[in-house]
Design a protein around this motif. Structure first.
Motif, short mmCIF file in Angstrom:
data_model
loop_
_atom_site.label_atom_id
_atom_site.label_comp_id
_atom_site.label_asym_id
_atom_site.label_seq_id
_atom_site.Cartn_x
_atom_site.Cartn_y
_atom_site.Cartn_z
N LYS A 797 25.91 38.60 15.95
CA LYS A 797 24.58 38.50 15.35
C LYS A 797 23.83 37.26 15.87
O LYS A 797 22.65 37.34 16.25
CB LYS A 797 24.70 38.43 13.83
N ALA A 798 24.52 36.12 15.87
CA ALA A 798 23.87 34.88 16.34
C ALA A 798 23.54 34.99 17.82
O ALA A 798 22.46 34.56 18.26
CB ALA A 798 24.78 33.69 16.08
N HIS A 799 24.46 35.59 18.60
CA HIS A 799 24.23 35.69 20.04
C HIS A 799 23.10 36.66 20.35
O HIS A 799 22.27 36.42 21.23
CB HIS A 799 25.51 36.14 20.74
N GLY A 800 23.05 37.77 19.61
CA GLY A 800 21.98 38.74 19.84
C GLY A 800 20.61 38.13 19.54
O GLY A 800 19.63 38.38 20.26
N LYS A 801 20.54 37.35 18.46
CA LYS A 801 19.27 36.68 18.13
C LYS A 801 18.86 35.72 19.25
O LYS A 801 17.69 35.65 19.62
CB LYS A 801 19.45 35.92 16.82
N LEU A 802 19.85 35.00 19.82
CA LEU A 802 19.56 34.05 20.91
C LEU A 802 19.03 34.78 22.13
O LEU A 802 18.03 34.37 22.74
CB LEU A 802 20.82 33.27 21.24
N VAL A 803 19.69 35.92 22.51
CA VAL A 803 19.27 36.67 23.70
C VAL A 803 17.85 37.19 23.52
O VAL A 803 17.02 37.13 24.44
CB VAL A 803 20.26 37.81 23.98
N THR A 804 17.56 37.70 22.32
CA THR A 804 16.22 38.24 22.06
C THR A 804 15.15 37.17 22.23
O THR A 804 14.10 37.40 22.86
CB THR A 804 16.16 38.83 20.65
#
Length: 816
Positions: A797-804
């Motif tokens: 979840k944290a990584h997906g938010k960062l990529v977005t």
């Protein structure tokens, strides 16, 4: 200041142990810069007897002579002197001898005839001005004897560094006084003896009948005296006079000029001799005016140069024209020549600050100006003039007119000072006897009497010591002659106090330690700079403030205070490179100066600057030498930021317009906590060339005050992590215009509390696989929670938010 020990011994005893004497001079404040043995200058010069003298076969003015120099066989010499003849004895410089001026005698051919030496004149030996012919020695002079033994030139001369506050030591009498005080021994002062000779050499009309002196501005000339010597015969000086002038570093010229120089070296009073007839008006009188020069006024000085004057300068003038530059140099058209029969002798004092500016603005520094700018005692002008007039008449066969013209508008008077012996001993940390204190002060020329009580002395300093202005100055005089090495070291008193460094001192120490640990060496360059340094560095002048100009620069190349440390470091790089040193890593902590417009007082800032040239290591069999580049300089600053715990450190790329002194694309400014602290980059090749250095050179310059303010001496405590971290590798395809700094800002902001670290580990470019004008940047991202082990869902979840957020902010695409 050159001091002949042979001459000095006429006035006080000179210690036999030369090294111990020089050491004691150093300890008492008079530095010894060199020791010269004069007899060594005449090695290879001996007495020769001319056996034969024949005309040169191919010259109408030279002769071929054979000379007995005490060797097994006579030597053949070609000589062009008109007075060479057989059966005379002359000084002969044999092959291998080196004459004054570094003139080496070699075997040579003159018009086809071999010459094995040179027959010398007095001038060629540096012993006089006579160059009209060979120096003919007395018939009884032994052949083969070294000329040094004949003329008694076995002398030792000390080259002393006299500090600007000790004008009294710029004379033989002053040095005799100093040595007498150092060893507490008697000193003979010759002034009274020299003045006594004047009575037998005086005749004619009183000088005041034909000579007048006018001083419109007393501050320019506190005292001016004039005497007249008639029936002068200008010619070579006696041997003793020429010898003493030479020993003091002067060049014998003629008996009149040599007397003025001799008196200057002996008493420290500059004199000037005018040809009296060149000053006379139509009625035969002489009117001397000491006035300000006119702006644009011209004067040709004794060195033959025509100089343009300003109103800040002082001249000696007649009603018609200027004839000398006061305190610096005389004029050419009034100099003493062979035809001079009457001399007007000047003995005066001039304003020291104005004399200093004049000599430096004109680039004309003389023995006289050097003394005047340190202050000459006006109280001795007249009596020294008497001694000089008597000696001048004696060596020239002249007579001195009775009286003197003495205009004395601003007499110098000394002010009495107290000397509190208990206070002195308390400050010095030693019990120095009162008898020693009194004796030393008297030997230094002070008048000492009883003070208000038995523990206080009343001291009247001599006027030839302008540096003795306060009671503490007297303390220093007594202490230096007592010997600071005799004071037992003690710790300063302090109860219930613990010494420690301030935060600023700790930070500065940490800066030095970090830079040295980074492989750099501390150096120090001049705070004085050339006016064109900033232009050579290509820095925009408007961002640095106005340059601080020196009122009294040492030379034209150091006439302003530096605005940046980098020029000095670049010169150090050039100096090392020109001498074969390839790998150079230097840094300096120093002050830069600038003036705000409309303000008189200059501002100062502390800067930290460094340069790296060459490579960190030499090439080896298993690795090449890797030249320094931008990232080496950036790495040094990153080390510094880590050790100082600087908050929110970032580097912003600079454009060519923002940093013209640096290579485009290899320049950045360093920021901490949002404030700019300095810059780093590779020096532009044109800048390196302007300073004589070879690129590539990496440099940085930081505001040290800003570093100290941003540093965090006390760091917050952080627990050692107890829960595991999760590492995710992620590659983004971005445009070439997207910088690593931009990517870091976005990821750090988007990662939140769980993102512990981000590290770039790869940059990849390929037009087919990545795309034209694009690049792939791969990062290693570390996630960790301080209070638990992260689950895969939390990390995703944290990584997906960062990529977005990275995709939206930079236009990046995730690379699979």
């Amino acid at each position: 200041m050159k001091v002949s020990l042979k001459w000095l011994s006429d006035y006080t005893a000179v210690p036999g142990d030369l090294k111990a004497f020089c050491d004691k001079l150093d300890l008492t404040g008079t530095g010894v810069e060199g020791v010269e043995t004069l007899g060594e200058a005449f090695d290879g010069v001996v007495v020769g007897e001319v056996l034969t003298c024949e005309p040169h076969p191919d010259s109408d003015h030279m002769h071929v002579v054979t000379v007995n120099v005490g060797a097994e066989e006579p030597v053949q010499i070609v000589c062009g002197a008109p007075n060479i003849a057989a059966d005379i004895k002359v000084p002969v410089a044999c092959v291998g001898a080196v004459l004054p001026g570094d003139f080496k005698i070699k075997k040579s051919k003159l018009r086809g005839v071999v010459s094995l030496g040179m027959c010398c004149s007095q001038r060629e030996l540096g012993l006089g001005s006579d160059h009209s012919g060979i120096w003919i020695l007395p018939d009884e002079t032994p052949v083969g004897t070294p000329i040094a033994d004949i003329i008694g030139s076995g002398d030792t001369v000390l080259d002393l560094e006299i500090t600007p506050n000790r004008p009294d030591c710029l004379s033989m009498v002053g040095m005799a006084r100093e040595v007498g005080a150092m060893y507490q021994q008697p000193v003979h002062y010759p002034l009274a003896d020299d003045v006594a000779k004047l009575a037998d050499l005086t005749e004619g009309e009183d000088v005041a009948a034909t000579v007048s002196v006018e001083i419109p501005e007393a501050t320019r000339c506190p005292r001016y005296t004039a005497r007249v010597i008639d029936n002068v015969k200008v010619g070579p000086s006696p041997d003793w006079l020429a010898e003493r002038v030479s020993a003091a570093g002067g060049r014998p010229i003629n008996n009149v000029v040599d007397v003025t120089n001799y008196i200057l070296y002996l008493y420290g009073q500059p004199l000037h001799a005018f040809d009296y007839d060149t000053l006379k008006a139509e009625d035969g009188s002489v009117s001397v005016i000491v006035r300000a020069a006119e702006d644009g006024e011209k004067l040709t000085t004794l060195d033959g140069e025509e100089r343009e004057l300003t109103s800040d300068m002082t001249v000696i003038a007649t009603p018609e024209r200027a004839v000398a530059l006061a305190g610096v140099m005389g004029g050419l058209d009034t100099e003493v020549t062979e035809g001079t029969t009457t001399v007007l002798l000047e003995s005066a004092t001039f304003e020291h600050g104005r004399t200093s500016r004049t000599s430096r603005n004109l680039g004309l520094i003389s023995e006289a100006s050097m003394r005047y700018e340190r202050r000459v005692d006006d109280n001795l002008c007249e009596v020294v003039s008497q001694a000089a007039a008597a000696l001048l008449a004696e060596v020239s066969g002249g007579t001195v007119r009775p009286g003197v013209v003495d205009v004395y508008p601003l007499p110098t008077e000394a002010a009495p000072l107290p000397f509190r012996i208990p206070r002195f001993n308390a400050m010095m940390g030693a019990e120095i006897p009162a008898e020693f204190v009194r004796d030393i002060l008297v030997r230094l020329g002070c008048a000492v009497s009883a003070g208000e009580n038995e523990d206080t002395l009343q001291v009247l300093p001599p006027t030839f010591r302008p540096d003795l202005e306060r009671e503490i100055d007297l303390y220093e005089e007594v202490l230096r002659l007592w010997g600071m090495d005799r004071i037992e070291p003690t710790l300063p008193g302090g109860r219930k106090r613990v010494g420690t460094r301030t935060d600023e001192q700790q930070t500065r120490r940490l800066v030095n330690d970090t830079l040295r640990a980074s492989g750099m060496n501390e150096t120090m360059t001049y705070s004085f700079a050339e006016p064109g340094d900033i232009e050579r560095l290509r820095l925009p002048a408007e961002g640095l403030g106005q340059a601080v100009e020196l009122l009294n620069p040492l030379n034209a190349d150091q006439s302003v205070m530096r605005q940046s440390i980098i020029p000095g470091l670049l010169r150090s790089v050039a100096y090392n490179q020109s001498r074969g040193v390839k790998n150079i890593q230097l840094y300096e902590i120093g002050t830069v100066f600038f003036a705000a417009e409309g303000r008189k007082k200059a501002k100062e800032r502390q800067r930290l600057a460094g340069v790296l040239a060459g490579a960190m290591d030499e090439a080896a069999w298993n690795r090449p030498a890797v030249p320094f580049d931008f990232f080496d300089g950036k790495g040094v600053l990153e080390n510094l930021a880590r050790e100082l715990a600087l908050p929110k450190v970032r580097f912003r790329a600079l454009t060519a317009e923002e940093a013209p002194q640096l290579q485009p694309g290899r320049a950045a400014e360093m920021m901490a906590n949002g404030a700019v602290v300095g810059w780093v980059g590779e020096i532009h090749p044109l800048v390196a060339e302007a300073f004589g250095a070879q690129a590539p050179i990496v440099a940085f310059e930081l505001d040290l005050d800003a570093l100290v303010r941003a540093a965090q001496p006390a760091r917050p405590y952080v627990d050692v992590p107890t829960f595991p971290a999760v590492t995710v590798d992620q590659a983004f395809v971005v445009g070439e215009d997207v910088s690593h700094e931009k990517m870091m800002q976005v990821m750090t902001s988007a990662g939140g509390k769980l993102l512990e670290g981000v590290a770039l580990f790869d940059v990849y470019r390929d037009d087919e696989r990545v795309g034209v004008g694009k690049k792939s940047m791969a990062y290693s991202l570390t996630y960790r929670a301080a209070d638990r082990t992260l689950t895969s869902e939390e990390v995703e979840k944290a990584h997906g938010k960062l990529v977005t957020k990275v995709e939206k902010a930079t236009g990046a695409e995730v690379r699979g």
